[in-house]
Design a protein around this motif. Structure first.
Motif, mmCIF file in Angstrom:
data_model
loop_
_atom_site.group_PDB
_atom_site.id
_atom_site.type_symbol
_atom_site.label_atom_id
_atom_site.label_comp_id
_atom_site.label_asym_id
_atom_site.label_seq_id
_atom_site.Cartn_x
_atom_site.Cartn_y
_atom_site.Cartn_z
ATOM 1 N N GLY A 28 39.847 -91.582 -38.931
ATOM 2 C CA GLY A 28 40.304 -92.359 -37.784
ATOM 3 C C GLY A 28 39.450 -93.591 -37.578
ATOM 4 O O GLY A 28 38.473 -93.812 -38.282
ATOM 5 N N GLN A 36 55.221 -87.698 -36.328
ATOM 6 C CA GLN A 36 53.896 -87.863 -35.721
ATOM 7 C C GLN A 36 53.900 -87.366 -34.282
ATOM 8 O O GLN A 36 54.940 -87.279 -33.644
ATOM 9 C CB GLN A 36 53.502 -89.349 -35.709
ATOM 10 C CG GLN A 36 53.418 -89.986 -37.073
ATOM 11 C CD GLN A 36 53.267 -91.501 -36.986
ATOM 12 O OE1 GLN A 36 53.201 -92.063 -35.900
ATOM 13 N NE2 GLN A 36 53.232 -92.150 -38.133
ATOM 14 N N THR A 51 39.487 -91.610 -31.050
ATOM 15 C CA THR A 51 39.816 -91.779 -32.464
ATOM 16 C C THR A 51 41.261 -92.232 -32.542
ATOM 17 O O THR A 51 42.122 -91.669 -31.869
ATOM 18 C CB THR A 51 39.653 -90.452 -33.228
ATOM 19 O OG1 THR A 51 38.274 -90.116 -33.287
ATOM 20 C CG2 THR A 51 40.187 -90.555 -34.646
ATOM 21 N N VAL A 96 44.451 -93.276 -35.249
ATOM 22 C CA VAL A 96 44.962 -93.259 -36.623
ATOM 23 C C VAL A 96 45.230 -94.689 -37.067
ATOM 24 O O VAL A 96 45.716 -95.511 -36.289
ATOM 25 C CB VAL A 96 46.246 -92.400 -36.690
ATOM 26 C CG1 VAL A 96 46.870 -92.446 -38.071
ATOM 27 C CG2 VAL A 96 45.948 -90.959 -36.291
ATOM 28 N N SER A 97 44.903 -95.002 -38.318
ATOM 29 C CA SER A 97 45.065 -96.372 -38.820
ATOM 30 C C SER A 97 46.533 -96.792 -38.823
ATOM 31 O O SER A 97 47.439 -95.963 -38.936
ATOM 32 C CB SER A 97 44.490 -96.503 -40.230
ATOM 33 O OG SER A 97 45.331 -95.842 -41.148
ATOM 34 N N GLN A 109 49.135 -88.989 -34.944
ATOM 35 C CA GLN A 109 48.715 -88.060 -36.006
ATOM 36 C C GLN A 109 49.943 -87.481 -36.708
ATOM 37 O O GLN A 109 50.949 -87.176 -36.068
ATOM 38 C CB GLN A 109 47.888 -86.918 -35.424
ATOM 39 C CG GLN A 109 46.530 -87.338 -34.883
ATOM 40 C CD GLN A 109 45.861 -86.181 -34.168
ATOM 41 O OE1 GLN A 109 46.412 -85.611 -33.226
ATOM 42 N NE2 GLN A 109 44.671 -85.832 -34.607
ATOM 43 N N VAL A 155 48.862 -95.670 -41.674
ATOM 44 C CA VAL A 155 49.394 -94.308 -41.552
ATOM 45 C C VAL A 155 50.484 -94.247 -40.484
ATOM 46 O O VAL A 155 51.534 -93.633 -40.676
ATOM 47 C CB VAL A 155 48.257 -93.309 -41.234
ATOM 48 C CG1 VAL A 155 48.808 -91.915 -40.935
ATOM 49 C CG2 VAL A 155 47.267 -93.250 -42.395
ATOM 50 N N ARG A 156 50.252 -94.922 -39.363
ATOM 51 C CA ARG A 156 51.241 -94.908 -38.269
ATOM 52 C C ARG A 156 52.573 -95.542 -38.690
ATOM 53 O O ARG A 156 53.621 -95.213 -38.159
ATOM 54 C CB ARG A 156 50.678 -95.621 -37.040
ATOM 55 C CG ARG A 156 49.731 -94.737 -36.216
ATOM 56 C CD ARG A 156 49.234 -95.426 -34.975
ATOM 57 N NE ARG A 156 48.209 -96.416 -35.278
ATOM 58 C CZ ARG A 156 47.944 -97.480 -34.543
ATOM 59 N NH1 ARG A 156 48.663 -97.742 -33.464
ATOM 60 N NH2 ARG A 156 46.978 -98.314 -34.875
ATOM 61 N N ASP A 187 41.193 -86.090 -39.340
ATOM 62 C CA ASP A 187 41.489 -86.748 -38.062
ATOM 63 C C ASP A 187 42.924 -87.249 -37.945
ATOM 64 O O ASP A 187 43.457 -87.362 -36.851
ATOM 65 C CB ASP A 187 40.550 -87.947 -37.844
ATOM 66 C CG ASP A 187 39.131 -87.519 -37.527
ATOM 67 O OD1 ASP A 187 38.921 -86.326 -37.255
ATOM 68 O OD2 ASP A 187 38.230 -88.382 -37.554
ATOM 69 N N LEU A 188 43.552 -87.610 -39.081
ATOM 70 C CA LEU A 188 44.887 -88.226 -38.986
ATOM 71 C C LEU A 188 46.019 -87.208 -38.934
ATOM 72 O O LEU A 188 47.191 -87.569 -38.835
ATOM 73 C CB LEU A 188 45.116 -89.217 -40.128
ATOM 74 C CG LEU A 188 45.074 -88.764 -41.588
ATOM 75 C CD1 LEU A 188 46.206 -87.858 -41.977
ATOM 76 C CD2 LEU A 188 45.058 -89.980 -42.486
#
Length: 398
Positions: free
Chosen positions: A114, A264, A251, A253-254, A269, A257-258, A289-290
């Motif tokens: 994250g 999600q 934290t 998520v980048s 996440q 990834v999103r 974390d993701l």
């Protein structure tokens, strides 16, 4: 025509990603050609994050807690790329790297961790110091040295977040700065270490109290400026002078990834099955974390280092089982307890029926983390150094 070689691409070299790569390299592949294993990370070094605090007190050196990937992956057959991931095409099964090659994959492991969200409070991006990566630790060290070399009588430090990171940082830095440090720990909820066992919370309260660290509970950060922090408590805002603000909260998520279009939760996440696979995309595994993961018992898996260690073992096994036509195993999370450093030569440890605090807990914590170091070679180097260092220091003083 040459046989297609299966490629496993692992994005992120933290506990989840690196340990998955190492386990995959050790599994027996006699029934088919050993797949090509590729690991991608922005940094050239793995960071053993639970020990990152010890860099600031000089208890440990960079090479001990942040060895280069090249060293850890030597003789494993794992190929490493130092690059940021710019995009992932899950339909074409391709990963795009900034200033790097395009990588096709047969199996993908998402373990990018994250990011610390600093854009939620005005001024935080410009003036707050996050503490997550080795670069963060270097930046903070540089700022601390400037403050220590200045003629400031008191160095005023505000730490945002009274979770594990905030409490550990407060105690470590209080020991480093001694009587020159003036600390406040800012927490938006009504207690420190909200998810921690009572024993650890009480030990932490005692350690904070002994160091004169002021705790602001039910307090929200409104804004951060160059030398002030504005805090809201019960509807009233106070602006307080400060020399350093450290941000340990949250934290995120980048964006890469999103933007994947996978299922999600509200925090971005990725939802996974108990085998740590992504629904509708069994070729993709997600951990750390993701991911929002529930184990075989339906238990929500916490975003902690110990969970990522365990997920890595299952992810590697399930990829291997998937490729060798064996049954996959649903993840079963084992809570092994909790350890926290509370200054130099002091820690707390609880779990598996054991409760320890003080120097004995500090030693137990060190040994537990030594056991968790990524490779045998690195364990031996670090273990030898930990044994030899006190002897060398004693001899140099005599």
């Amino acid at each position: 025509m040459s046989e297609h070689k299966t490629r496993i691409c692992i994005l992120g070299g933290g506990f989840g990603g690196l340990y998955t790569a190492l386990r995959l390299s050790q599994l027996p592949w006699e029934s088919l050609p050993k797949p090509e294993i590729v690991l991608v990370d922005q940094s050239d070094r793995f960071v053993f994050s639970p020990l990152l605090y010890e860099l600031l007190t000089g208890e440990l050196q960079t090479w001990e807690i942040a060895p280069p990937f090249a060293e850890l992956l030597k003789d494993t057959g794992v190929r490493f790329y130092q690059a940021a991931v710019s995009a992932i095409d899950i339909e074409q099964q391709r990963v795009y790297l900034q200033n790097g090659p395009e990588i096709g994959y047969d199996r993908l492991v998402l373990a990018l961790g994250g990011e610390t969200p600093l854009d939620i409070v005005p001024g935080a991006i410009s003036y707050a110091y996050p503490f997550r990566t080795i670069t963060d630790a270097y930046r903070l060290e540089e700022r601390l040295r400037v403050l220590e070399d200045s003629d400031t009588e008191k160095i005023r430090v505000a730490i945002v977040g009274a979770g594990y990171s905030g409490v550990e940082l407060a105690c470590k830095l209080a020991d480093r700065l001694g009587s020159r440090g003036r600390f406040r720990l800012i927490e938006v909820t009504d207690q420190i270490l909200r998810t921690s066992p009572d024993f650890n919370r009480e030990a932490a309260k005692k350690a904070l109290d002994e160091r004169g660290i002021f705790i602001d509970l039910e307090t929200k950060v409104e804004a951060i400026a160059q030398d002030t922090i504005s805090l809201e408590y019960k509807g009233q805002i106070d602006t307080i002078p400060v020399d350093l603000v450290i941000w340990t909260v949250g934290t995120r998520v980048s964006l890469v990834v999103r933007n994947l279009g996978l299922k999600q939760n509200q925090r971005g996440q990725i939802t996974t099955t108990p085998t740590l696979q992504v629904p509708d995309h069994p070729e993709i595994f997600a951990l750390g974390d993701l991911a929002e993961s529930h184990d075989a018992e339906g238990q929500l898996i916490p975003a902690t280092a110990q969970a990522a260690f365990q997920q890595a073992d299952y992810t590697a096994w399930n990829i291997w089982a998937n490729l060798t036509h064996r049954p996959q195993i649903p993840f079963r999370y084992q809570y092994l307890g909790e350890m926290m450093a509370l200054g130099t030569d002091n820690a707390t440890l609880s779990g598996l029926g054991i409760k320890l605090e003080g120097s004995l807990a500090y030693l137990a914590r060190r040994l537990a983390y030594l056991y968790r170091m990524p490779t045998l070679d690195h364990k031996l180097k670090v273990g030898f150094n930990w044994l030899a260092r006190p002897i060398i220091e004693t001899l140099s003083k005599s």
